[in-house]
Enzyme design. Structure first.
Site, PDB file in Angstrom:
ATOM      1  N   ASP A  52       0.858  -1.183   0.000  1.00 29.44           N
ATOM      2  CA  ASP A  52       0.000   0.000   0.000  1.00 29.44           C
ATOM      3  C   ASP A  52       0.895   1.233   0.000  1.00 29.44           C
ATOM      4  OD1 ASP A  52      -2.956   1.012   0.498  1.00 29.44           O
ATOM      5  OD2 ASP A  52      -1.634   2.237   1.762  1.00 29.44           O
ATOM      6  N   GLU A  54       1.107   5.666   0.195  1.00 28.27           N
ATOM      7  CA  GLU A  54       0.536   6.989   0.427  1.00 28.27           C
ATOM      8  C   GLU A  54       1.271   7.945  -0.494  1.00 28.27           C
ATOM      9  OE1 GLU A  54      -2.114   7.224   2.112  1.00 28.27           O
ATOM     10  OE2 GLU A  54      -1.992   5.202   2.945  1.00 28.27           O
ATOM     11  N   HIS A 193      -5.403   4.944   6.471  1.00 24.75           N
ATOM     12  CA  HIS A 193      -4.696   5.765   5.476  1.00 24.75           C
ATOM     13  C   HIS A 193      -3.214   5.912   5.813  1.00 24.75           C
ATOM     14  CE1 HIS A 193      -8.174   6.755   3.053  1.00 24.75           C
ATOM     15  NE2 HIS A 193      -8.824   7.100   4.136  1.00 24.75           N
ATOM     16  N   ASP A 198      -2.778  -0.131   6.330  1.00 24.98           N
ATOM     17  CA  ASP A 198      -3.653  -0.510   5.219  1.00 24.98           C
ATOM     18  C   ASP A 198      -3.192  -1.815   4.575  1.00 24.98           C
ATOM     19  OD1 ASP A 198      -4.894   1.806   5.825  1.00 24.98           O
ATOM     20  OD2 ASP A 198      -4.631   2.787   3.886  1.00 24.98           O
TER      21      ASP A 198
END
Length: 630
Positions: A52, A54, A193, A198
């Site tokens: 994952d 960001e 988040h 995540d």
């Protein structure tokens, strides 16, 4: 060493076996000859790296990665985790800081992506990448690899969103967001988040999804690739039907086992690419999947221009009436509204057009034509009885209830003579052929009265009548001039500097050709006129073509940059035409807080004062004979 979580899911066990009780000796190994359907990599032996990211935004080409989190799992056991912040080389947007909690100050001193990416690729080497909405995460990783001038390893990718769409029903979860699925499957870690949290939540979601897929026969990695593909295997195998199709605009015909035409479609750019899309996840219509399963061949018809492709599609649909096409197949069945030619004219819904009397249409349905009739009846005191009346009233004739209500002058009994009724008939003709102002004014007043009385449903009915009349009248007022025009040649510049030439006769496309920028278009225009299709003059306002074909031709002629080259006759529209009614109706709906009605999508916006392009032809293609009237 990372901590090991043992999450032996159902898919990690060999199907059809029962584990031995605790303390029991292991069973003796038995040699088994596997079948062809058992070959492949069992999911229990596959190493997955669930990742994952960001980022500073949603565009992989311009935005940057701020955090990477990944979890390596095999057979339900966590083998390792990877987490790091990444310096994006600039500030983090405020809304991203609020969403993720990652601030610009947190990234000061963090490694750049050039330092992080090699470590991540080594961590994921030889594994299958998994992500929730994988195109987003993988897209950023591939873009980062390109910026770092590193070759992308070409991981096999599994998207948990696509797996969830296969096995999570709408009554279980309102959507397929990670937070929704994590709550549904009671994930140990709630997504927040942040990349590692995540990724951990996605691991639990992945295990739950694989557990649901196991009873469906998804037990090997090869099965998983098919499970994430929404295209049935038998449909995908038929993609060879697109092999050999030309990369050019045109029409394609799907044919069935008995040579019947199943479906007719068009492509304005590439026939091969358009037909291939029927065998991919881009095609979501169930009836198209059914059609593809029946098709045995695709026949292409290459066209010179996109306009020709659209027109040929209409003509082929009308000719073959394919069962999987839903467009109009029978223009002769489209109704018209006629003001009859008799001593005391009346309004009638008919299937043909006759000379010497007023018409509007054609309409898409009998119901819409009847609404247009009601709009005219509500505006003018024209008789509604269906019998033919003599010039002089018959002895013993009696009036209907409409005469008593003042809605009819009762010419049947002599209450209104021929001259007075003729005035009413002339008003109806004027509204049908030109200015619809009286119809608009009468219906706007009625709508305001009903809204003031809070009778909104009745007001909407009155609005629908007005729209139906406007739709039919506008189509007539646009088609009639072109129907009377024996020949029209127009040209439009193409993107490569050449010309797209169109020959129109009585509203029908009679020929079209493209000319490159190195060729003089004048001789081509002469050849086009000499070899174009001969078209017999129709009875106006009906054109010599399917109404939708004439709409396509008009849309092409009215686009910016089109220049008239030759014209025989006149091409013009009234200044106060029914085309402007849609704007008036929309304004009335807004003023009275009515639901905004759908615009007349079959009638493009009017341009005040003319119905034809007025730009000069320029030095390359001369204009001759073009006249405009208002």
């Amino acid at each position: 060493m990372p901590s090991v979580r043992r999450l032996r899911p159902v898919w990690a066990e060999t199907p059809g076996t029962v584990p031995p009780p605790p303390g029991a000796p292991a069973p003796a190994a038995v040699a088994v000859q596997p079948g062809l359907d058992e070959l492949g990599t069992p999911l229990a032996d596959v190493t997955f790296v669930v990742v994952d990211l960001e980022t500073t935004g949603g565009r992989a080409g311009t935005d940057a990665i701020t955090e990477i989190g990944a979890v390596k799992v095999r057979g339900g056991e966590v083998l390792g985790e990877f987490q790091t912040l990444v310096d994006p080389g600039g500030p983090v947007p405020p809304f991203i800081q609020v969403l993720t909690g990652i601030t610009t100050s947190m990234l000061v001193g963090a490694p750049r992506i050039e330092e992080v990416l090699p470590s991540f690729l080594e961590f994921a080497r030889g594994a299958v990448l998994v992500a929730h909405n994988a195109p987003f995460d993988v897209g950023f990783l591939r873009a980062a690899a390109a910026r770092c001038e590193r070759a992308w390893p070409g991981f096999q990718v599994v998207d948990t969103v696509r797996l969830a769409r296969r096995v999570v029903l709408r009554d279980e979860a309102p959507n397929h967001k990670l937070s929704t699925l994590a709550a549904l499957f009671r994930a140990e870690v709630a997504p927040n988040h942040r990349a590692l949290s995540d990724a951990r939540a996605t691991v639990d979601v992945l295990h739950a999804l694989l557990g649901r897929l196991a009873p469906l026969g998804v037990t090997h990695l090869e099965d998983l690739a098919d499970a994430a593909d929404p295209v049935p295997s038998d449909v995908r195998r038929r993609s060879t039907l697109a092999d050999g199709l030309p990369d050019a605009p045109g029409v394609y015909l799907f044919r069935g086992p008995r040579e019947e035409v199943l479906y007719v479609g068009t492509s304005t750019t590439s026939l091969r690419k358009r037909v291939r899309s029927y065998f991919t996840s881009a095609e979501k219509r169930g009836r198209m999947t059914e059609m593809v399963r029946l098709a045995v061949r695709v026949d292409p018809v290459v066209c010179a221009t996109p306009l020709e492709a659209r027109v040929r599609e209409l003509r082929l649909i009308a000719e073959h009436a394919p069962r999987y096409n839903r467009r109009s197949r029978a223009p002769e069945r489209m109704p018209w509204v006629r003001l009859t030619d008799e001593a005391y004219p009346r309004l009638s819904v008919v299937r043909d057009v006759r000379s010497g009397t007023a018409h509007i249409g054609p309409f898409a349905s009998q119901a819409s034509a009847q609404l247009a009739v009601e709009a005219l009846h509500e505006t003018f005191a024209v008789r509604r009885c269906t019998r033919r009346l003599p010039l002089l009233p018959a002895a013993g004739a009696h009036a209907c209830v409409l005469a008593e209500l003042g809605r009819c002058g009762a010419p049947c009994t002599g209450g209104q003579d021929h001259a007075d009724y003729g005035t009413v008939a002339d008003q109806v003709r004027a509204a049908m052929a030109g200015d619809p102002g009286e119809v608009v004014a009468a219906h706007a007043a009625r709508i305001r009265t009903l809204v003031a009385q809070e009778r909104f449903e009745e007001a909407a009915t009155v609005r629908d009548r007005l729209l139906a009349f406007a739709r039919g009248a506008a189509r007539t007022q646009r088609h009639a001039p072109l129907a009377r025009c024996a020949e029209l040649v127009a040209a439009r510049r193409t993107d490569d500097g050449g010309w797209e030439l169109v020959l129109v006769r009585h509203g029908r496309l009679a020929g079209t050709v493209r000319v490159d920028r190195r060729t003089d278009p004048r001789p081509v225009v002469a050849t086009l006129r000499a070899t174009g299709e001969h078209v017999a003059a129709p009875t106006a306002p009906a054109t010599a073509a399917h109404p939708e074909e004439t709409d396509l031709v008009l849309a092409w002629l009215e686009q910016p940059g089109v220049r008239l080259v030759e014209i025989s006759g006149e091409w013009a529209s009234p200044v106060r035409s029914a085309q402007s009614v849609r704007d008036a109706v929309a304004a009335v709906a807004v003023d009275l807080l009515l639901p905004r009605p759908p615009l007349l999508d079959d009638v493009p916006p009017a341009r005040p004062g003319a119905g034809a392009p007025s730009a000069p032809a320029g030095p390359d293609v001369p204009a001759q004979g073009a006249r405009r009237t208002a």
